[in-house]
Design an enzyme around this catalytic site. Structure first.
Site, PDB file in Angstrom:
ATOM      1  N   GLN A  64       7.267  -8.157  -7.501  1.00 43.12           N
ATOM      2  CA  GLN A  64       6.177  -9.004  -7.056  1.00 43.12           C
ATOM      3  C   GLN A  64       5.429  -9.697  -8.185  1.00 43.12           C
ATOM      4  OE1 GLN A  64       4.890  -5.594  -4.301  1.00 43.12           O
ATOM      5  NE2 GLN A  64       4.103  -7.381  -3.239  1.00 43.12           N
ATOM      6  N   HIS A 165      10.936   0.445  -5.809  1.00 45.71           N
ATOM      7  CA  HIS A 165      10.045  -0.284  -4.910  1.00 45.71           C
ATOM      8  C   HIS A 165      10.849  -1.381  -4.201  1.00 45.71           C
ATOM      9  CE1 HIS A 165       5.578  -1.222  -4.173  1.00 45.71           C
ATOM     10  NE2 HIS A 165       6.243  -2.073  -3.404  1.00 45.71           N
ATOM     11  N   ASN A 210       8.799   3.929  -2.700  1.00 46.92           N
ATOM     12  CA  ASN A 210       7.645   3.291  -2.079  1.00 46.92           C
ATOM     13  C   ASN A 210       7.959   2.998  -0.619  1.00 46.92           C
ATOM     14  OD1 ASN A 210       4.956   1.745  -2.249  1.00 46.92           O
ATOM     15  ND2 ASN A 210       6.354   0.247  -1.337  1.00 46.92           N
ATOM     16  N   GLN A 211       7.203   3.603   0.272  1.00 48.20           N
ATOM     17  CA  GLN A 211       7.335   3.353   1.705  1.00 48.20           C
ATOM     18  C   GLN A 211       8.790   3.271   2.164  1.00 48.20           C
ATOM     19  OE1 GLN A 211       3.223   0.708   2.233  1.00 48.20           O
ATOM     20  NE2 GLN A 211       5.062   0.054   3.255  1.00 48.20           N
ATOM     21  N   TYR A 351      -3.410   0.894   5.155  1.00 48.67           N
ATOM     22  CA  TYR A 351      -3.965  -0.431   5.422  1.00 48.67           C
ATOM     23  C   TYR A 351      -4.574  -0.536   6.815  1.00 48.67           C
ATOM     24  CZ  TYR A 351      -1.662  -2.136   1.196  1.00 48.67           C
ATOM     25  OH  TYR A 351      -1.270  -2.327  -0.106  1.00 48.67           O
ATOM     26  N   GLU A 418      -2.059   2.757  -2.391  1.00 45.32           N
ATOM     27  CA  GLU A 418      -2.370   1.364  -2.052  1.00 45.32           C
ATOM     28  C   GLU A 418      -3.433   1.343  -0.970  1.00 45.32           C
ATOM     29  OE1 GLU A 418       0.909  -1.168  -0.923  1.00 45.32           O
ATOM     30  OE2 GLU A 418       2.230  -0.341  -2.463  1.00 45.32           O
ATOM     31  N   GLU A 474       4.090 -11.637  -2.065  1.00 48.75           N
ATOM     32  CA  GLU A 474       4.008 -10.635  -1.003  1.00 48.75           C
ATOM     33  C   GLU A 474       5.316 -10.586  -0.218  1.00 48.75           C
ATOM     34  OE1 GLU A 474       3.310  -7.742   1.381  1.00 48.75           O
ATOM     35  OE2 GLU A 474       1.955  -8.237  -0.277  1.00 48.75           O
ATOM     36  N   PHE A 475       5.969  -9.432  -0.257  1.00 48.29           N
ATOM     37  CA  PHE A 475       7.240  -9.245   0.446  1.00 48.29           C
ATOM     38  C   PHE A 475       7.168  -9.802   1.867  1.00 48.29           C
ATOM     39  CE2 PHE A 475       7.351  -5.606  -2.572  1.00 48.29           C
ATOM     40  CZ  PHE A 475       8.535  -5.908  -3.220  1.00 48.29           C
ATOM     41  N   PHE A 483      -3.603 -10.695  -2.065  1.00 55.85           N
ATOM     42  CA  PHE A 483      -4.236  -9.376  -2.032  1.00 55.85           C
ATOM     43  C   PHE A 483      -5.048  -9.081  -3.289  1.00 55.85           C
ATOM     44  CE2 PHE A 483      -1.198  -8.415   1.308  1.00 55.85           C
ATOM     45  CZ  PHE A 483      -1.809  -7.425   2.059  1.00 55.85           C
TER      46      PHE A 483
END
EC number: 3.2.1.147
Length: 511
Positions: A64, A165, A210-211, A351, A418, A474-475, A483
């Site tokens: 990113q 990521h 990541n996620q 979020y 995050e 942003e993906f 952001f």
């Protein structure tokens, strides 16, 4: 960060950035029973109410911000160039923030914000162009990360390093399908060990994934992320099977890497290793409906428990086993033992929270709809929380999910890796407007207030990372969402300016 687009069915968000209702209630810094939805006094609220050893930081990821220069292709490079229509502004991260060349400027931003830590990620294909050790190490990539880590340490900033990521080397996608194949477990573990060997003397916090939910559902459930596979997608796929395979292989890669780190490096390097999961909370749409209460619980199990249950208990949630059946892979006894307890800490990206209501069975198997839940941000036309241009956020859900994890998952040491909110930018936002991001101040202040409440409840939280240090790619949304606490000119990334939120965060940490 992954914007919470519809995983099941969501209301369309088209309202303006932060509309606050004084009738809504959430935590304030004093943690009283009934508090205003926003922070009453953002100037008075500061870090003094948090423990002295609590870590505050900011976060980014390699794809990113770095730009594509001097590294081999990854899946996102291929995807954004092959399918530009998948991104609203048809953009890629070929330049992004140009952090490959401007990493010292990144550190200056961090220093100005008074943060103690920086969560960054390593680009797998920058250090291993072929994705595996046998393909050779790119020493220029190693040098780049050495320089960045050394610059951080020289400025008193602790690096928290994400190993993966979402940027799978394209060579591994081409060779065996990336995380669809168990072959990636060995390649990932070897890659991680290279990082431990080269950077572990200075990096004391490692995040394996990541996620992993996002890669599984978006990469293989609806094809909106690379490699763009799903039932009916151009590249093929099976939305009812492949997401579960990919999630399983990510868990195995994580567990074997943690085992290796603990056996070979942890004792003499003195670090910790964990992983980062999506942290979404779910509220029954009808609080008096047993079906909706069960739907909210299922949603949590399919979003969070899918990964957290194996990490804590060595097995998938019972409801997933019952509903997914043999499409959900099994851990062998040895794998279960390896996965169970493979966390020194839990990273949580929070979020949003959503309303959940019971839904009928899907017409065909799909990991996105297997939970039989309809999700949304509105109840009878009223939003669950604050309406932003990117999504609706609900600070009380932050406290609720942390307490749920405390009560049901042995209260793990947790870092909020995050948290943040985006401003929509379709090219028509003036610089003055972009810099006056008071809505972002409210977002961080209200979530930090609820975090403080959760910690008073006994939740074992040790750090908070704002997403993001600066505007970036942003993906899935390109440059249309910002952001950052610092503004970036994407046609000339050396042009960065501090936003009001960056100034606020700096003052928050200075007090």
């Amino acid at each position: 960060m992954a914007i919470p687009k519809a995983h099941y069915s969501l209301a369309v968000l088209v309202l303006l950035f932060v509309v606050v209702s004084s009738s809504q209630k959430v935590c304030n810094p004093e943690c009283k029973a009934k508090e205003p939805f926003h922070c009453d006094n953002t100037h008075a609220f500061n870090r003094s109410g948090f423990p002295k050893n609590f870590t505050f930081g900011a976060a980014t990821s390699a794809y990113q911000i770095e730009g594509a220069a001097h590294r081999a292709l990854n899946g996102w490079d291929y995807f954004t160039h092959r399918y530009p229509e998948k991104v609203p502004d048809r953009s890629s991260a070929d330049l992004a923030c140009d952090s490959y060349d401007l990493y010292k400027d990144d550190v200056k931003l961090l220093k100005r914000m008074n943060v103690q830590a920086y969560r960054l990620s390593i680009a797998w294909s920058r250090v291993l162009p072929k994705g595996r050790l046998t393909g050779g190490v790119d020493e220029n990539g190693i040098t780049y990360y050495n320089n960045l880590i050394n610059e951080l340490k020289a400025n008193g900033i602790e690096p928290y390093v994400t190993i993966f990521h979402w940027d799978v080397p394209q060579t591994l996608e081409d060779e065996y399908g990336g995380f669809l194949s168990t072959r990636i477990v060995e390649d990932y573990t070897n890659y991680a060990e290279l990082l431990f060997q080269r950077f572990g003397d200075r990096v004391k916090f490692w995040i394996t994934l990541n996620q992993p939910l996002s890669l599984a559902l978006k990469g293989y459930g609806n094809g909106s992320y690379p490699p763009g596979r799903c039932t009916g997608c151009e590249l093929g796929g099976d939305s009812g099977v492949e997401p579960y395979t990919v999630a399983h292989n990510q868990l195995l890669a994580h567990a074997k890497t943690v085992s290796l780190y603990r056996k070979r490096y942890q004792k003499f390097q003195g670090g910790k290793i964990g992983t980062t999961l999506i942290g979404r909370w779910f509220v029954p749409l009808n609080e008096f409906s047993e079906l909706d209460k069960a739907a909210a619980k299922r949603a949590f199990d399919f979003f969070v428990g899918w990964f957290l249950d194996p990490l804590v208990y060595g097995k998938y949630p019972t409801i997933m086993r019952e509903m997914v059946g043999d499409r959900l892979p099994e851990f062998t006894p040895e794998e279960s033992a390896l996965v169970k307890g493979s966390l020194d800490f839990l990273g949580l990206n929070y979020y949003v929270s959503q309303y959940a209501t019971d839904a009928p069975p899907p017409t065909q198997p799909n990991a996105i709809t297997d939970a039989r839940v309809t999700l949304g941000f509105y109840r009878n036309g009223s939003p669950i929380g604050v309406v932003a241009s990117s999504f609706v956020y609900y600070p009380p859900g932050f406290r609720q999910i942390l307490n749920y994890i405390k009560d049901n998952y042995k209260n793990p040491l947790t870092y909020i890796t995050e948290n943040g909110v985006a401003d929509l930018d379709l090219g028509n936002v003036t610089l003055a407007t972009a810099l006056a991001d008071n809505g972002r101040i409210q977002n961080h202040c209200s979530h930090l207030s609820c975090l403080k409440c959760a910690m008073k409840d006994g939740c074992n939280v040790a750090g908070y990372f704002a997403w993001s240090l600066m505007d970036n790619y942003e993906f899935g949304n390109g440059y249309t969402l910002r952001f950052g606490m610092n503004w970036v000119n994407f046609t000339n990334p050396a042009d960065r300016k501090e936003k009001a939120s960056g100034k606020w965060f700096s003052k928050f940490l200075a007090k």
